[in-house]
Design a protein around this motif. Structure first.
Motif, PDB file in Angstrom:
ATOM      1  N   GLU B 156      35.901  46.231  42.393  1.00 37.64           N
ATOM      2  CA  GLU B 156      35.091  45.114  41.902  1.00 37.64           C
ATOM      3  C   GLU B 156      35.244  44.935  40.408  1.00 37.64           C
ATOM      4  O   GLU B 156      35.291  43.813  39.902  1.00 37.64           O
ATOM      5  CB  GLU B 156      33.616  45.332  42.247  1.00 37.64           C
ATOM      6  CG  GLU B 156      33.267  44.755  43.588  1.00 37.64           C
ATOM      7  CD  GLU B 156      31.778  44.540  43.775  1.00 37.64           C
ATOM      8  OE1 GLU B 156      31.345  44.600  44.936  1.00 37.64           O
ATOM      9  OE2 GLU B 156      31.063  44.303  42.789  1.00 37.64           O
ATOM     10  N   ILE B 159      38.278  42.983  39.821  1.00 37.46           N
ATOM     11  CA  ILE B 159      38.093  41.563  40.133  1.00 37.46           C
ATOM     12  C   ILE B 159      37.281  40.888  39.022  1.00 37.46           C
ATOM     13  O   ILE B 159      37.623  39.796  38.566  1.00 37.46           O
ATOM     14  CB  ILE B 159      37.418  41.398  41.506  1.00 37.46           C
ATOM     15  CG1 ILE B 159      38.423  41.747  42.602  1.00 37.46           C
ATOM     16  CG2 ILE B 159      36.878  39.990  41.677  1.00 37.46           C
ATOM     17  CD1 ILE B 159      37.853  41.744  44.002  1.00 37.46           C
ATOM     18  N   GLU B 160      36.235  41.570  38.559  1.00 40.68           N
ATOM     19  CA  GLU B 160      35.434  40.992  37.472  1.00 40.68           C
ATOM     20  C   GLU B 160      36.319  40.756  36.247  1.00 40.68           C
ATOM     21  O   GLU B 160      36.290  39.691  35.635  1.00 40.68           O
ATOM     22  CB  GLU B 160      34.273  41.923  37.112  1.00 40.68           C
ATOM     23  CG  GLU B 160      33.369  41.359  36.025  1.00 40.68           C
ATOM     24  CD  GLU B 160      32.228  42.317  35.642  1.00 40.68           C
ATOM     25  OE1 GLU B 160      31.883  43.193  36.464  1.00 40.68           O
ATOM     26  OE2 GLU B 160      31.715  42.186  34.525  1.00 40.68           O
ATOM     27  N   LEU B 170      40.433  32.863  41.096  1.00 43.65           N
ATOM     28  CA  LEU B 170      41.154  33.798  41.951  1.00 43.65           C
ATOM     29  C   LEU B 170      41.403  33.135  43.304  1.00 43.65           C
ATOM     30  O   LEU B 170      42.446  33.308  43.913  1.00 43.65           O
ATOM     31  CB  LEU B 170      40.355  35.099  42.117  1.00 43.65           C
ATOM     32  CG  LEU B 170      40.705  36.193  41.108  1.00 43.65           C
ATOM     33  CD1 LEU B 170      40.463  35.728  39.693  1.00 43.65           C
ATOM     34  CD2 LEU B 170      39.925  37.452  41.403  1.00 43.65           C
ATOM     35  N   CYS B 175      48.074  36.636  44.016  1.00 41.53           N
ATOM     36  CA  CYS B 175      47.793  37.966  43.485  1.00 41.53           C
ATOM     37  C   CYS B 175      48.730  39.000  44.086  1.00 41.53           C
ATOM     38  O   CYS B 175      48.989  38.986  45.285  1.00 41.53           O
ATOM     39  CB  CYS B 175      46.353  38.369  43.801  1.00 41.53           C
ATOM     40  SG  CYS B 175      45.121  37.354  42.986  1.00 41.53           S
ATOM     41  N   LEU B 187      40.781  46.707  47.164  1.00 45.79           N
ATOM     42  CA  LEU B 187      40.994  45.573  46.270  1.00 45.79           C
ATOM     43  C   LEU B 187      41.661  44.411  47.004  1.00 45.79           C
ATOM     44  O   LEU B 187      41.234  43.256  46.897  1.00 45.79           O
ATOM     45  CB  LEU B 187      41.837  46.007  45.068  1.00 45.79           C
ATOM     46  CG  LEU B 187      42.222  44.938  44.050  1.00 45.79           C
ATOM     47  CD1 LEU B 187      40.987  44.217  43.505  1.00 45.79           C
ATOM     48  CD2 LEU B 187      43.016  45.554  42.898  1.00 45.79           C
ATOM     49  N   LEU B 191      40.199  40.654  47.582  1.00 40.48           N
ATOM     50  CA  LEU B 191      40.911  39.485  47.066  1.00 40.48           C
ATOM     51  C   LEU B 191      41.174  38.481  48.178  1.00 40.48           C
ATOM     52  O   LEU B 191      40.948  37.277  48.029  1.00 40.48           O
ATOM     53  CB  LEU B 191      42.233  39.910  46.417  1.00 40.48           C
ATOM     54  CG  LEU B 191      42.108  40.609  45.061  1.00 40.48           C
ATOM     55  CD1 LEU B 191      43.439  41.209  44.646  1.00 40.48           C
ATOM     56  CD2 LEU B 191      41.603  39.638  44.003  1.00 40.48           C
TER      57      LEU B 191
ATOM     58  N   GLU D 156      32.933  30.997  42.023  1.00 45.29           N
ATOM     59  CA  GLU D 156      33.514  32.179  41.384  1.00 45.29           C
ATOM     60  C   GLU D 156      32.781  32.542  40.112  1.00 45.29           C
ATOM     61  O   GLU D 156      32.573  33.718  39.809  1.00 45.29           O
ATOM     62  CB  GLU D 156      34.998  31.953  41.089  1.00 45.29           C
ATOM     63  CG  GLU D 156      35.869  32.382  42.230  1.00 45.29           C
ATOM     64  CD  GLU D 156      37.319  32.594  41.832  1.00 45.29           C
ATOM     65  OE1 GLU D 156      38.177  32.369  42.686  1.00 45.29           O
ATOM     66  OE2 GLU D 156      37.596  32.992  40.682  1.00 45.29           O
ATOM     67  N   GLU D 160      31.210  36.078  39.256  1.00 45.05           N
ATOM     68  CA  GLU D 160      31.521  36.807  38.021  1.00 45.05           C
ATOM     69  C   GLU D 160      30.227  37.169  37.294  1.00 45.05           C
ATOM     70  O   GLU D 160      30.040  38.309  36.853  1.00 45.05           O
ATOM     71  CB  GLU D 160      32.410  35.949  37.114  1.00 45.05           C
ATOM     72  CG  GLU D 160      32.819  36.663  35.835  1.00 45.05           C
ATOM     73  CD  GLU D 160      33.669  35.792  34.914  1.00 45.05           C
ATOM     74  OE1 GLU D 160      34.298  34.831  35.412  1.00 45.05           O
ATOM     75  OE2 GLU D 160      33.686  36.060  33.704  1.00 45.05           O
ATOM     76  N   ILE D 194      33.941  39.713  50.095  1.00 47.84           N
ATOM     77  CA  ILE D 194      34.052  40.949  49.306  1.00 47.84           C
ATOM     78  C   ILE D 194      33.126  42.024  49.863  1.00 47.84           C
ATOM     79  O   ILE D 194      32.949  43.077  49.255  1.00 47.84           O
ATOM     80  CB  ILE D 194      33.775  40.731  47.804  1.00 47.84           C
ATOM     81  CG1 ILE D 194      32.451  40.044  47.571  1.00 47.84           C
ATOM     82  CG2 ILE D 194      34.907  39.944  47.166  1.00 47.84           C
ATOM     83  CD1 ILE D 194      32.147  39.877  46.082  1.00 47.84           C
TER      84      ILE D 194
END
Lengths: 307, 307, 307, 307
Positions: B156, B159-160, B170, B175, B187, B191, D156, D160, D194
């Motif tokens: 995470e 991703i952040e 994203l 990716c 991961l 994603l 997103e 975030e 996620i």
């Protein structure tokens, strides 16, 4: 199934990979023609996929279905001299004397291959069953990759069986998958993907971490209590003995993917009137095309590595 | 179909598991109180979670932040006799003389624990750094489960970082995740879950089978060409040398999760004006609460197994 | 991080919702007993689910299968006075004279209900087919929710059909779903979930945005070219005319979910030797249990809103 | 974000679609050059993406950042005669007198465009703010597609923010998303993806059916009780009044995506010491590149439809 087509889907990313396979096969070998001898539908699809890749392919031992699948049936013995490589089925033989060839009108003696076994590549499934060894005999059925690839049609076959037998929808149903090995991983992934409420059992705490990270519930294999609509057993041990079956809430449908003797005490299940479906050797049954392409790719990998 | 049962399902399924943990802790141990000594935010959350589970918890070595986090700060030496068990941070010490306690006003000598190390459980991270051994000293940081659980906050955090640094979304981006170990698996799962177009590289062909089965693309680690928007490196080797960096199409953002020296030739990246972000020890930074609960659960597991 | 809370979460979250339904039914109505009269397996599951919720349920018009399903068969006319509410099937009648009751030994005249239609709730599917109206006659089949809920078994039925007919695995296959309405949305979600490579067609550009955001490909309905392994048609118009069928690459399996006359020029498909499977009224066939519970919930909603 | 790149990813399937867009733009219009005048980073990315598609692009009103982004800064008035089409930002103006151009050193009067507004296409966001009308003035910000596409960077951005503010991992956390509109749909999809435990609230029962079909929990907007770690509000009404805030279990982090005045009684939240984060106009902040390409595609759609 189109592992190798993934390229066409994946554009750039796969240019390299697709190219890699071709290099292996076209440049690194002299093989121009394959003889696919014996086996079932899987072998036919394997051969047809080889043809699509540009090889000459000759089929032997398919007399009974040559019309149905529009194949030119050849006499196996004629192919020995003619072809550069040979593909035998999985398993390659059942009686250790003849090729496993359910669609052949006459027995195909394994001895045919004695003359080429040290000169031309002969690809088999479970080669340990052959009565002889040879420098050019390869087994495509032993790699971990081969096992994982076959877990996909197995998992789908299990889902198809569940959809057919269960009177509710899998979406929203409470599914238990026992075991988090190859099949357990792929099956639980797919079940969650269609919206089932998935619990996976494993005795390994690190597996629990992965299972929960992927949005599913994890329990210990020693705690198979709880209420489920469908239970998929992928574990090879007798997890569902009378005691465990009795501890289940409701009347789950049990689909047993573990090979004989399986993971369920069927006698006890009967007594408790729990339905148990045996679901075995699914790849060849539910997805012969995929299974055939998996064999082809396994052969390609051997060609890439061994030759 | 059982929409509205969804909740109860979870419930059932977890009764056993939850119960299991409690049995471990309450019945199988005499522990009533824990001293959490040293460490950062993770340890505070670990202690608070123990309190929520019904234990008496005393904090030592948090003088500098006791107000901010509303903790009663205790003098470590007073806790030695008072408490039934002790939790030290990860790593438990940096200088091999004192507890690793960034929030403590005075050094906490490790020697404090010499008197109890054979009588009361002392849980540490990286216990090999201790200057002494003890019958009751346990290391919660060595299990595979612990490593997998920490891969979640790491993924995470990656991703952040990507969301913060990349100027596109994203979702829909291309990716590449290098490596399909703990972090690579979780991961890439996340994603794909947010709608990225995910490619995973691995040198193992059986990993490719899993990667493709989960709807992603797979390439060999030796073929890191192609066009990507973001590259996440989880592999500990120098995959991105000058040659590979040069072969990349476009200007991907590279997020390197591999610990020092990392997997990217940063000099070459600079020359090619490719942005490389180092992202290290993410669990403590991005999710101290999760990291603290992971430590607590690891302690529970040891209690369940060892005591 | 709260792995083991997952269960309780669901619980909490659902207490309200579950409670809400019960309030509706138990407090807001005086209904204690239901008569389920006519229909097929779906109605039986509907009735059994009502029993599990604590209602007295009487079955009428199931003489032919009462043994098989262990039902006490009642004479419909006796139930009129006995029960507080009545549930008729979907459709409630085919001949506008009798209840649609395939498992009944004798015809059940609709006139039976004339005496109660203004006093006790009578729940029907497609009530416009009734020869009379009534203050207490409710149609459970008209709500948008009912239609969406039935899209789930329809989508699963389509997947089961595809798994059964297609010789490869859906995982990794190239699937095209035409239309992004109720069925298209749920079907494409499930297909992606099992790892298919999914493309969805829609004429609406805003639908394309959703489709791509969910990690699938979007094309215009006017551009159904390209290579697919399986095509699922959910659109009610003739999308697959001869011209479009000719433009398809390869030989996709076509599964047509659109009701008569369907979305495929079957004559042209034959000429091009493309296989077309009609898959209609799937909910009752593949998931009668789910379909029955959907009817029950629709009845509950009416009870909650109307009474 | 690369909607239009999805083509390169999607190989065959997209040939048609990609081609379609080009036909629109190249054949159906005479436009060879665009002037991008005013706005922020989004407009710069919009212009650069047009360049990549083969158009001549001139930037006006970016003097302050021309160096940083390596742009040739042009004087807006010179571009009026030079270019075939013009793109103004979103909103095109704030004072109804000048172009909204934060990076411009001098004001750019809207009157500049009076001479061309009936002859050359002028693309604006929120054109109703212009002091004049024109036969060739188009608004790219009004289509449903534009709104849906912008919901992706918004979702997103919300994730975030949550990852940054919440001290646990989203994976495994209990998330509530209020509202199942554009943002609610995409945000809940990503959160489930996620590995969060997602509940979505909606007052529409048919929305509940979709939410549950996608493996999430559904509750009524009037029942926002329960325990959550993070709450994402996408609903434009005051769902979280004092009464509802008080009914929440634990101390969830609340992320409010609803524009002023928002959906939370912040005063009450303070009193209950609940953290509330306002997260507004996220697309331009978190993903200017995506936001710019979305504007470009909206312009393409208008070109395809209008011209």
């Amino acid at each position: 199934m189109n592992d190798d087509d993934a390229g066409t889907v994946g554009a750039d990313a796969f240019v390299c990979s697709g190219f890699f396979y071709m290099v292996e096969v076209i440049l690194m070998t002299e093989i121009k023609s394959f003889a696919v001898i014996g086996g079932d539908k899987r072998q036919i699809y394997c051969g047809q996929s080889l043809q699509e890749d540009g090889f000459d392919v000759y089929f032997g031992g398919f007399d009974k279905c040559s019309e149905k699948y529009r194949l030119t049936a050849h006499k196996p013995d004629e192919l020995i001299g003619l072809c550069d490589a040979f593909i035998l089925p999985l398993p390659c033989t059942r009686d250790k004397l003849h090729v496993n060839a359910p669609f052949a009108e006459e027995n195909i003696p394994l001895s045919l291959f004695e003359s080429v076994k040290d000169k031309k590549p002969v690809f088999c499934g479970m080669k340990e069953r052959l009565p002889f060894e040879g420098q050019k005999i390869y087994d495509y059925s032993t790699s971990e990759e081969f096992a994982v690839l076959n877990a996909v049609p197995t998992a789908e076959g299990a889902i198809e069986t569940a959809m057919h037998e269960y009177e509710g929808t899998l979406n929203g149903s409470r599914c238990l998958v026992t075991g988090y090995g190859r099949i357990g991983k792929i099956l639980s992934f797919m079940l969650r993907g269609i919206g089932a409420d998935v619990t996976v059992s494993s005795q390994r705490k690190d597996a629990h971490a992965f299972i929960r990270a992927e949005g599913m519930k994890a329990i210990l294999s020693s705690e198979l209590c709880g209420r489920y609509d469908i239970i998929f057993n992928t574990a090879p041990s007798l997890l569902f003995d009378r005691k465990t079956l009795t501890s289940l809430v409701g009347s789950p449908l049990i689909i047993d993917l573990a090979s004989y003797p399986g993971g369920v005490d069927t006698k006890a299940a009967d007594d408790l009137s729990l339905r148990v479906m045996q679901a075995l050797s699914l790849p060849g049954k539910v997805a012969p095309k995929s299974a055939g392409i998996i064999i082809k790719n396994a052969v390609y990998n051997i060609l890439g590595e061994e030759l």
